[in-house]
Design an enzyme around this catalytic site. Structure first.
Site, PDB file in Angstrom:
ATOM      1  N   GLU A  39      63.986  37.481  36.455  1.00 39.08           N
ATOM      2  CA  GLU A  39      64.623  38.309  35.426  1.00 39.08           C
ATOM      3  C   GLU A  39      64.395  37.800  34.017  1.00 39.08           C
ATOM      4  O   GLU A  39      63.938  38.569  32.971  1.00 39.08           O
ATOM      5  CB  GLU A  39      65.905  38.730  35.718  1.00 39.08           C
ATOM      6  CG  GLU A  39      66.862  39.498  34.693  1.00 39.08           C
ATOM      7  CD  GLU A  39      67.955  38.894  34.137  1.00 39.08           C
ATOM      8  OE1 GLU A  39      67.904  38.794  32.712  1.00 39.08           O
ATOM      9  OE2 GLU A  39      68.868  38.651  34.985  1.00 39.08           O
ATOM     10  N   GLU A  81      62.363  28.643  31.409  1.00 41.54           N
ATOM     11  CA  GLU A  81      63.663  29.546  31.725  1.00 41.54           C
ATOM     12  C   GLU A  81      64.059  29.049  33.083  1.00 41.54           C
ATOM     13  O   GLU A  81      65.427  29.495  33.073  1.00 41.54           O
ATOM     14  CB  GLU A  81      63.037  30.911  32.017  1.00 41.54           C
ATOM     15  CG  GLU A  81      62.289  31.719  30.716  1.00 41.54           C
ATOM     16  CD  GLU A  81      63.458  31.685  29.550  1.00 41.54           C
ATOM     17  OE1 GLU A  81      64.623  32.259  29.683  1.00 41.54           O
ATOM     18  OE2 GLU A  81      62.826  31.534  28.423  1.00 41.54           O
TER      19      GLU A  81
END
Length: 969
Positions: A65, A138
């Protein structure tokens, strides 16, 4: 009406409850499904959702995401998402990972901007770059700054989830959920367990996207006043680039237990000698999927009946038991295919967990036998019906709420239109309620349901250090397995990743991200109609706005009549007005009366520096909403709670004080940046000092002492509460704020005037609070694996004057330098700067931050970043982004309230227009001015850190005397 030929129309019907023509389509080529709501809502919403049930707790869906928004085929830059944050008029822009889905919603009132957002998001989800560097940044990676240094984990999601797992409430939610679903995806951590995240590989990450982010696994949604056919054309441009593919992403059903289960666990927390109440307990049930809309509403109404307010019987039984400090859980959730229900308590002695469980079960048994009385049922039905008809979603766009409601069934093969309607289901449920429906449901859903778990948590003071040592041991083992070449390679990888993170995107590629122009922005500030007069001896602000038959009323009282030592009492005093009862009704009957006859009555406090002086706007508000026929009853209730609340109700007040303390302690970790910001500014201005007394660390310390004082010296506490009431509720220092259309207001104005005239009109002078403004650098210790780092100063006190253009500079700073330094390179979940032009307060803040001194160094480097040349596109994007925030969407009640608050703070429409002109006219010179300001903060600012003891101690060792240390938890 014809539709795009690439789609098959499955359903087409009008849904009156959401005032929309609902059309359900299926893309012929790929099977993608689209729900299109056509209505007159100018706040247009788009969302695209994928079923993403994880098979493990590596956080794969969560990391993905984050990562798809880090560059795509059409927009190959490092952070297109941030460019949209910086430079669009969005009213919502985010992405969310759930236990079984990942959603990407956007919203905007501007059509051109809306289409821009939709296009960037569609390209991001279907054609992301997904480089290995993005995965490392991330997700997770090994960081080695020197071959002789220790190996550490870094990664945005890794550190975000470390913060989540530092919160006892989050630990309880995770364990409770996983205990009910041990055999299916809901038994995994979709966000990611920090212990499991390093097991995820780049190859698995890529494969998950390839499998799940496909039109055949898509639920796309539109709502608003944009062109319905254009929606389909936009989607087909992307969908048609794929072939239909089978996607195995169904969420299976958890096999049922044949007997309840017990789970005992610990969380990283401190223990106080002689105070064993460090525990939590939660009793949880797995619920069968609701069969229809009626059962969905029934679940919500039953949860409200049992625990939805302080007078609800299960909540009341728990809070009055003396077994704990506050209730946890609130009934049946709605976010999973098989819903989960939970009720419990925090602040218990873990040895009493069995007593709490027994009390929950016996109370449910008692209610199932006796049923709910007619007043309870009427109050719950009216509360739900009023809320459904008002459809006021606050800061969330309405269309987004529709989307998530539809997904509840749609995601699992059900009817997405059913959750949008309610008339028939509500009518049937109200009839059943009179025939014992909810008592029967308690037995079916809870008492006869053996798929139950009871989770008991207790604090373990050694757990944080033990987990840190375990992580260090794993890393030491990994490091020991590296030869010299591997160590060199890891160091080189660390340096390469940092170099890539510091690279500047090609301006030509950045220019591809669609954006508005300054010519697209309205030059004039939006105004709200306001009529100012007097009513019954009080100031009246009236706003003629369309409110769908509802009158919104705010009664405001100036807190400047109170002494400084009274201020910390105000949050509990406000609760006491509505939760202690009156001389004529106990608090249960009062709560039911409010529910039966109004749309709700609530209290809150508002604080701000005032324009043009160093003073503070400090007001207490009692607010209510009702249809005109019920206005007299609402005013009668308001009069009762203002003048006749049972402030002598010692036991009830103690329960509220314990709940307030437990709630604040639970917020320390998830809201750490807000607590740091409040503390940081408390020594700068009076308004901020007051905020600290009523909602900061000082307030927590006050609550801890107050709980003891209630036992040792209740008469003094009671006298204080009654003195506050006698001084505060005074029509001479009062404002009345009304929002309704003219016909409605005409019907109720006289009644409101008579009510105000009936209130006391005592004369009491305004008090000088003599706020003790002493800024100091502090380290506030809590049991956490991450830090919240703040640094700030008052720019006015430093002789620095800025304009409205400062907000443009901070938009740029937050979305470039601070994003890169604190989040991308530092691994924190977030970093930002804030500046209040009225007070002059400036602050830097970080959120879920693995660093401390590095973050402070980054703050001190901000001036250099702002002195660099600013490109025209960056300037324009930043201006657009600020205007988007200034012109944010508001419902009529919020418009009326905002207009009133501007009056009370001296923020005239002329000043608002001046600030807007300064924003629209921002230039490079404003960046230079802010560079000087943040350089002054670097030299003169003070620091507040909320974080773990080890991190704060290390900082003081490296920079002696940096922080005055206080253990908060």
């Amino acid at each position: 009406m014809s539709h795009h030929s690439a789609f098959e129309l499955i359903r087409d019907e009008h849904i009156a409850e959401v005032n929309s023509q609902a059309q359900l389509f299926r893309h012929k080529k790929t099977g993608a499904e689209v729900l299109s709501l056509v209505n007159d809502d100018e706040n247009k919403v788009f969302g695209i959702t994928f079923k993403t049930p994880p098979e493990d707790s590596t956080g794969i869906a969560h990391i993905l995401e984050h990562s798809v928004l880090c560059g795509s085929r059409k927009y190959p830059v490092k952070k297109p998402f941030v460019e949209l944050v910086k430079g669009s008029l969005n009213t919502f822009l985010n992405a969310m990972t759930f236990p079984d889905k990942t959603a990407y919603p956007v919203a905007s009132q501007n059509l051109k901007d809306f289409y821009n957002l939709v296009d960037v998001y569609l390209d991001a989800v279907f054609f992301p770059l997904l480089t290995e560097e993005t995965f490392l940044q991330e997700g997770w990676h090994y960081e080695l700054e020197d071959v002789n240094a220790p190996l550490v984990y870094k990664g945005v999601v890794f550190n975000e989830m470390k913060g989540v797992y530092s919160s006892p409430d989050a630990v309880m939610r995770n364990i409770a959920q996983h205990s009910l679903y041990p055999d299916i995806t809901y038994g995994k951590s979709s966000g990611g367990d920090p212990k499991a995240i390093p097991d995820l590989t780049f190859e698995q990450f890529k494969a998950f996207h390839r499998t799940h982010y496909h039109p055949s696994n898509t639920r796309a949604f539109f709502s608003g006043d944009d062109d319905a056919n254009q929606r389909l054309a936009i989607l087909d441009d992307y969908f048609s680039q794929f072939e239909r593919a089978p996607v195995d992403a169904e969420v299976g059903l958890q096999p049922r237990f044949n007997a309840p289960r017990q789970i005992v666990a610990t969380y990283a927390g401190s223990k106080e000698e002689g105070k064993p109440r460090d525990g939590m307990v939660s009793v949880n049930w797995l619920i069968d999927p609701p069969a229809d809309r009626e059962e969905q509403i029934s679940h919500g109404m039953l949860s409200y009946l049992l625990a939805g307010n302080s007078a609800a019987p299960l909540r009341k039984a728990l809070t009055e038991s003396g077994l704990g400090e506050g209730m946890t859980g609130g009934g049946i959730g709605s976010g999973m295919r098989q819903p989960m229900a939970s009720f419990g308590m925090k602040g218990i002695d873990p040895a009493d967990a069995g007593k709490v469980e027994a009390l929950i079960l016996s109370t449910l048994e008692d209610i199932a036998n006796k049923g709910f009385d007619a007043e309870q049922l009427e109050a719950a039905a009216n509360t739900f019906e009023f809320s459904l008809r008002e459809n006021n979603t606050g800061s969330y766009p309405r269309g987004m709420v529709y989307m998530f409601n539809a997904l509840g069934t749609w995601l699992h093969g059900g009817d997405p239109l059913a959750p949008l309607a309610f008339e028939e289901a509500l009518s049937a449920l109200k009839a059943k309620a009179q025939d014992g429906h909810f008592a029967r449901e308690i037995r079916r859903l809870f008492l006869d349901n053996m798929h139950r778990t009871t989770v008991t948590l207790s604090a373990d003071p050694e757990q944080g250090a033990r987990e840190a040592a375990e992580e260090a041991s794993v890393l030491e083992t990994v490091r020991a397995g590296m030869d010299a070449a591997a160590l060199d390679a890891t160091q080189a990888e660390t340096e390469r990743l940092k170099a890539l993170q510091e690279e500047v995107d090609d301006p030509a590629e950045l220019a591809k991200i669609p954006m508005l122009t300054l010519a697209d922005l309205p030059r004039e500030s939006r105004t709200v109609p306001i009529e100012k007069s007097n009513l019954g001896g009080a100031r009246l602000f009236y706003h003629d706005l369309p409110t769908l038959g509802i009158v919104y009323l705010d009664l405001g009282f100036d807190m400047h009549v109170l002494d400084a030592e009274m201020l910390p009492y105000m949050p509990l005093f406000g609760r006491a007005l509505l939760q202690t009862g009156t001389s004529k009704q106990d608090f249960v009957a009062l709560t039911q009366r409010i529910g039966r006859t109004t749309g709700g009555i609530a209290q809150h406090r508002a604080l701000s520096a005032r324009q043009g002086d160093d003073g503070t706007a400090a007001w207490f508000f009692l607010s209510g909403k009702a249809v005109p026929d019920r206005m007299d009853e609402m005013l009668a209730i308001m009069g009762d709670v203002l003048l006749d609340a049972r402030l002598d109700n010692r036991e009830r007040f103690k329960q509220m004080a314990l709940e307030e303390k437990a709630g604040f302690e639970a917020r320390m970790i998830p809201s750490g940046n807000a607590i740091v910001d409040t503390r940081l500014k408390a020594g700068l201005t009076e308004a901020s000092w007051v905020s600290e007394q009523m909602g900061g660390v000082n307030y927590l310390m006050f609550l801890r002492k107050l709980v003891q004082q209630i036992d040792s010296d209740w008469p003094s506490v009671e006298a204080m509460l009654k003195t506050i009431r006698d001084r505060l509720f005074n029509s001479g220092r009062m404002v009345v704020n009304a929002t309704a259309d003219a016909a409605l207001w005409q019907r109720v104005e006289a009644s409101v005037g008579q009510f105000v005239a009936s209130l006391p009109n005592r004369s009491h002078g305004l008090v000088d609070w003599q706020a003790r403004l002493v800024p100091q650098s502090e380290g506030l210790i809590i049991p956490a694996q991450v830090n919240y780092v703040g640094k700030g100063a008052n720019l006015k006190a430093l002789g620095i004057a800025l304009t409205g253009a400062s907000s443009v500079v901070l938009k740029f700073l937050n979305t470039t330098y601070l994003w890169d330094k604190i989040r991308v390179q530092g691994g924190a979940y977030g970093g930002s700067s804030r500046f209040d032009l009225t007070s002059g307060n400036f602050s830097f803040l970080s959120y879920r931050d693995p660093n401390l001194l590095k973050t402070l160094d980054a703050y001190d480097g901000a001036a250099k970043a702002l002195n660099a040349p600013i490109g025209d596109n960056d300037l324009t994007r930043s201006i657009i982004g600020v205007i988007g925030g200034v012109d944010g969407y508001e419902f009529p009640d919020a418009k009326g309230y905002s207009s009133m608050w501007r009056e009370l703070t001296g923020t005239t429409d002329a000043l608002r227009q001046q600030r807007r002109d300064e924003i629209l006219g921002a230039t490079a010179a404003d960046f230079k001015a802010m560079a000087e300001a943040v350089d002054a903060v670097a030299r003169h600012g003070h620091v507040v850190v909320l974080g773990g003891e080890a991190a704060i101690s290390r900082a003081n060792e490296k920079r002696p005397g940096l922080l005055n240390v206080t253990k908060v938890m």
